[in-house]
Write a protein that holds these residues in place. Structure first.
Motif: not given
Lengths: 65, 300
Positions: B265-294
């Motif tokens: 849980h406490h590593d999720e912010p760093k992980a989501i920053e790193a995986l954000r491009p994959f989430m956007i590419a996969k059209n995951m719900p709301g992924a386009e709104n994920i900021p670059e820094k979390i």
């Protein structure tokens, strides 16, 4: 055996309400009204707890536990 | 560990293998933060009992302290359910159960019972036939989610689900049976405590656990999943609600947890920053709104 266990489970909610809510109702009544005849109100509180448990059992109010 | 600084966001390699490689770099550590939270909240809860019973602090103050501490009771168990408390160390797996169960005492729940049901939630998220959380996640309002989560134990549809799983999987049935025994023991303890300390049990245990459970139903279950369908990349959303994420236990980024449940849980912010491009590419719900820094963003 399983059916008996199921019946016990269903009646446990009544026992829970009788003891748990009966105790809480009793403490609440004594705290709020400071009645002279505490024994009567204790009996009534546990009776209300028991009735609450019967209603919860019939209506399947799992949230009370 | 890979983070947003070392990973090139503009890399064209958005393959599944690369995604897994990045995700794996965030897995395997012991989530000590959750162990600290588990013992701290349990200690605060016990201390509150002592202070109230000894008439050092008033019951209403004890209620508010207990409400806050109880709201921290579920996440350590959740971390234990996913093995985060032992990390990659097999010989420490017992820590998941012990810490998870101690943490759940204020919530009066069995760690093992919650674990087997939660694993089914992950395996079949949003499936009305197989997801035990479905009936309080796919509802029209917060109120319904807050109410229905309390009736999980008496909902016939969930009972049928559990019976079906038990028929097919003996290990599942064993866990349900063991968990039910622990659950029964905790409820018995509540009854005994209520007999001797009725108002204290109501305000320090029963009410905080009911309010916290409603909060869990809304913030942990409904908001991330409502209205979504089945599929690993489409069953959870990134969302915001105007409240800093620290006050929501970071449930706004629950999408990361469903994508890779082994990431702490406490590593999720760093992980989501790193995986954000994959989430956007996969059209995951709301992924386009994920900021670059979390990491230090309150995500209001």
């Amino acid at each position: 055996m399983d059916e008996k266990l199921l019946k016990l489970e269903q009646w446990f909610i009544v026992l829970f309400a009788f003891v748990f809510f009966g105790s809480i109702f009793n403490a609440g009544v004594i705290y709020l009204f400071e009645p002279k005849n505490e024994f009567f109100f204790t009996i009534m509180s546990y009776l209300v707890g028991f009735l609450f448990g019967l209603v919860a059992k019939n209506k399947k109010w799992g949230w009370i536990v | 560990m890979i983070n947003s600084q070392t990973y090139n966001f503009h890399s064209s390699d958005l393959s599944h293998e690369r995604e897994k490689e990045i995700a794996r770099s965030f897995m395997g550590r012991i989530e000590w933060e959750m162990i600290v939270i588990a013992f701290t909240q349990f200690f605060v809860w016990c201390l509150t009992w002592y202070l109230v019973v000894s008439s050092i602090i008033p019951l209403w103050l004890g209620f508010f302290i207990s409400l806050i501490s109880t709201s921290f009771a579920y996440l350590p168990s959740h971390a234990g359910q996913h093995g985060h408390l032992s990390g990659k160390y097999k010989n420490l797996e017992w820590v998941n159960f012990v810490v998870g169960q101690i943490s759940l005492i204020p919530l009066a729940r069995s760690h093992e019972l919650l674990k087997v049901l939660h694993m089914k939630h992950h395996a079949h998220t949003n499936d009305p036939e197989k997801d035990p959380d479905y009936f309080h996640t796919h509802v029209d309002s917060w109120f319904e989610a807050a109410m229905r989560i309390h009736n999980q134990g008496s909902d016939e549809r969930i009972e049928k689900m559990v019976n079906d799983y038990s028929d097919k999987d003996p290990e599942f049935k064993k866990s349900i049976d063991r968990g039910s025994q622990v659950q029964f023991f905790i409820v018995l303890m509540q009854m005994v405590t209520a007999f001797f300390f009725p108002l204290e049990t109501l305000f320090l245990w029963w009410l905080p656990l009911k309010i916290t459970t409603s909060y869990l139903g809304i913030v942990f279950s409904r908001e991330p999943h409502r209205g979504l369908g089945i599929g690993r990349h489409s069953d959870t959303r990134f969302w915001r609600n105007g409240i800093p994420r620290f006050l929501n236990h970071s449930m706004q980024i629950h999408i990361m947890h469903h994508m890779y449940p082994k990431i702490c849980h406490h590593d999720e912010p760093k992980a989501i920053e790193a995986l954000r491009p994959f989430m956007i590419a996969k059209n995951m719900p709301g992924a386009e709104n994920i900021p670059e820094k979390i990491s230090f963003n309150s995500l209001t």
